[in-house]
Design an enzyme around this catalytic site. Structure first.
Site, PDB file in Angstrom:
ATOM      1  N   PRO A  64      57.167  34.553  14.944  1.00 49.31           N
ATOM      2  CA  PRO A  64      56.639  34.121  13.649  1.00 49.31           C
ATOM      3  C   PRO A  64      56.731  35.263  12.648  1.00 49.31           C
ATOM      4  O   PRO A  64      56.587  36.434  13.011  1.00 49.31           O
ATOM      5  CB  PRO A  64      55.185  33.769  13.961  1.00 49.31           C
ATOM      6  CG  PRO A  64      54.839  34.604  15.153  1.00 49.31           C
ATOM      7  CD  PRO A  64      56.121  34.693  15.955  1.00 49.31           C
ATOM      8  N   HIS A  65      56.988  34.908  11.392  1.00 44.45           N
ATOM      9  CA  HIS A  65      57.146  35.959  10.391  1.00 44.45           C
ATOM     10  C   HIS A  65      56.927  35.387   9.008  1.00 44.45           C
ATOM     11  O   HIS A  65      57.103  34.196   8.786  1.00 44.45           O
ATOM     12  CB  HIS A  65      58.526  36.608  10.486  1.00 44.45           C
ATOM     13  CG  HIS A  65      59.666  35.629  10.408  1.00 44.45           C
ATOM     14  ND1 HIS A  65      60.288  35.309   9.235  1.00 44.45           N
ATOM     15  CD2 HIS A  65      60.280  34.905  11.366  1.00 44.45           C
ATOM     16  CE1 HIS A  65      61.247  34.427   9.470  1.00 44.45           C
ATOM     17  NE2 HIS A  65      61.259  34.161  10.767  1.00 44.45           N
TER      18      HIS A  65
END
Length: 152
Positions: A64-65
């Protein structure tokens, strides 16, 4: 210059019910370290990115980013899931045992791409993933990532 990650940003035995819970726990480490100023805003930015496309990648990895105004410095929180079940991150080959939460300030598009590219290059190697899963503690996980991904 602040290092990309540090032992206090590593959860060596992440126990989460799902990817939302895992992301919240990792984001909390960033907030506790002063790298995220508004936890809920950052989580909303990560969720918006996840809605566009799942960030699970082959090899048991969740990535996730987000770029967010709530982030003060480029940062990487890391979680290891040791329960044997992993967390569904939408990868075609199954759940994630390693989760890397990349947090970058809104103005850091180049940093964002550099971090994701460097991580992806290392994560294709089984030996790198195994080194992180087998590391004895948060210090060793952080040191391995800094050395292998960030060249420190």
């Amino acid at each position: 210059m602040t290092d990309l990650t540090a032992p206090e940003l590593v959860l060596v035995d992440l126990q989460a019910t799902d990817r939302v819970d895992a992301t919240r726990q990792l984001a909390q480490t960033l907030a506790d370290a002063g790298r995220v100023t508004d936890l809920e805003q950052f989580l909303a930015d990560v969720a918006a990115r996840e809605q566009r496309m799942a960030t699970g990648i082959p090899g048991g990895v969740g990535l996730p980013h987000a770029r967010s105004a709530a982030v003060t410095v480029p940062s990487l929180a890391i979680g290891r899931v040791l329960d044997g079940n992993g967390i569904d991150w939408g990868a075609p080959d199954g759940p994630a045992d390693l989760v890397f939460l990349v947090a970058v300030p809104t103005t850091g598009e180049a940093d964002h791409l550099t971090i994701l590219t460097a991580l992806a290059r290392k994560l294709v190697h089984v030996s790198f993933r195994e080194a992180l899963l087998g590391a004895p503690d948060a210090e060793a996980v952080a040191a391995t990532v800094l050395e292998q991904v960030h060249g420190r």
